[in-house]
Write an enzyme that holds these catalytic residues in place. Structure first.
Site, PDB file in Angstrom:
ATOM      1  N   SER A  81     -28.497 -28.503   9.727  1.00 55.47           N
ATOM      2  CA  SER A  81     -28.106 -29.767  10.437  1.00 55.47           C
ATOM      3  C   SER A  81     -28.925 -29.787  11.673  1.00 55.47           C
ATOM      4  O   SER A  81     -29.183 -28.847  12.496  1.00 55.47           O
ATOM      5  CB  SER A  81     -26.713 -29.442  11.013  1.00 55.47           C
ATOM      6  OG  SER A  81     -25.619 -29.544  10.065  1.00 55.47           O
ATOM      7  N   LYS A 119     -24.274 -36.624   9.659  1.00 60.54           N
ATOM      8  CA  LYS A 119     -23.932 -35.266  10.014  1.00 60.54           C
ATOM      9  C   LYS A 119     -23.640 -35.285  11.634  1.00 60.54           C
ATOM     10  O   LYS A 119     -22.716 -34.752  12.059  1.00 60.54           O
ATOM     11  CB  LYS A 119     -24.780 -34.205   9.733  1.00 60.54           C
ATOM     12  CG  LYS A 119     -24.410 -32.784  10.142  1.00 60.54           C
ATOM     13  CD  LYS A 119     -22.925 -32.326   9.612  1.00 60.54           C
ATOM     14  CE  LYS A 119     -22.600 -31.044  10.320  1.00 60.54           C
ATOM     15  NZ  LYS A 119     -23.167 -29.832   9.921  1.00 60.54           N
ATOM     16  N   LYS A 142     -25.487 -27.263  19.942  1.00 65.52           N
ATOM     17  CA  LYS A 142     -26.764 -27.674  19.313  1.00 65.52           C
ATOM     18  C   LYS A 142     -26.429 -29.174  18.783  1.00 65.52           C
ATOM     19  O   LYS A 142     -27.164 -30.245  19.043  1.00 65.52           O
ATOM     20  CB  LYS A 142     -27.499 -26.701  18.243  1.00 65.52           C
ATOM     21  CG  LYS A 142     -28.614 -27.372  17.638  1.00 65.52           C
ATOM     22  CD  LYS A 142     -28.304 -27.881  16.227  1.00 65.52           C
ATOM     23  CE  LYS A 142     -27.670 -26.906  15.271  1.00 65.52           C
ATOM     24  NZ  LYS A 142     -27.699 -27.451  14.019  1.00 65.52           N
TER      25      LYS A 142
END
Length: 296
Positions: free
Chosen positions: A99, A174, A242
């Site tokens: 990701s 995502k 993140k």
């Protein structure tokens, strides 16, 4: 002799290890590389082959799957003389399941094309349990022909596999996924504290809530974490921090306002700053408890 493509797997963490093992169970030949020796031993015990370097892992691979934490790690394994692009054969297909930022995926695809190497960005959702059970949702960006080629492999790892658009599209979807999951966990955490402080039977309350419109995959997967205060990482706060940075930055770039998402991003950041970055993201409950007066 198997007709299945030969797989190189780079990154054998919480997600990567069970995913690579699912490919081995399905008959794929998997050669893996990661920095942790115990993870390489686990791969070997499962029937895979441990490589001593990225170059060794990828040199004969038809498909190279990468599953590492963030953009800097993807760049570190992809570029440079010891990286994937310099050592993979022309015509190989990289399936990056990390990701990362959409732009990192776009840049990687462009650099790989110059080497005759194809790329799909294919991040996943479903956490450790989804990886183990091979029921991940996989959102893919790239060329349709490459997606079609990779689909049988992806079907071994997940249940919902969708081509979302050109390079970077998988990462954009995502990012949206991580926004929804974080907000959902935060809402569940607030409900848990509210219910407990009200003296309600929490198990009964979560059962009935999960049977109605308030129900969700998040609540199903994380209910026991909330009930047992079990925050063993399935997906760490560090990584969700993140990801919230990715979605807030990407949204700013396209002019999309994320007022609730911005607040939850700060709550995730504050939990991390309090030393809970290594815990599962269901530990957002700890932040709500602290705000509600608990001494943790």
């Amino acid at each position: 002799m198997s007709n299945l493509p030969k797989i190189a797997w780079i990154g054998l963490g919480i997600m990567g290890s069970p995913m690579s093992e699912n490919l081995i169970k399905a008959g794929y030949s998997v050669t893996g590389f990661t920095l942790e020796q115990d993870k390489l031993e686990r791969l070997s015990a499962a029937g895979g082959t441990a490589a001593a370097s990225i170059a060794e892992a990828v040199k004969d691979a038809d498909v190279i799957v990468t599953m590492v934490p963030a953009s800097p790690q993807v760049e570190a394994i992809a570029y440079g003389e010891n990286g994937i692009l310099e050592n993979a054969r022309s015509g190989a297909l990289i399936v990056d399941m990390s990701s990362i930022t959409p732009q990192t995926s776009v840049d990687l695809a462009k650099a790989a094309k110059a080497k005759g190497i194809r790329v799909l960005d294919a991040p996943v959702s479903g956490g450790e349990a989804g990886a183990i059970e091979a029921v991940l949702s996989i959102m893919v960006g790239g060329e349709k022909a490459d997606f079609d080629e990779a689909k049988p492999l992806l079907d071994t790892l997940g249940k919902t596999i969708v081509l979302c658009g050109p390079h970077g599209s998988g990462q954009t979807v995502k990012a949206a996924n991580q926004l929804i999951v974080a907000v959902n966990i935060q809402a569940c955490a607030e409900a848990v504290v509210f219910l407990e402080k009200s003296g309600v039977d929490l198990t009964a309350a979560l059962d009935v809530l999960n049977g109605g419109l308030a129900g969700s995959t998040v609540l199903t997967r994380k209910k026991d974490n909330f009930l047992n205060r079990d925050f063993k990482p399935g997906f760490r706060i560090d990584l969700h921090h993140k990801d919230m940075g990715i979605v807030t930055d990407a949204a700013r770039n396209v002019g999309a306002a994320l007022p609730v998402g911005a607040v939850v991003a700060q709550l995730v950041a504050s939990l991390r700053a309090q030393g809970d970055g290594g815990l599962d993201h269901s530990a957002l409950l700890r932040a709500v408890e602290r705000l509600s007066g608990a001494q943790l």
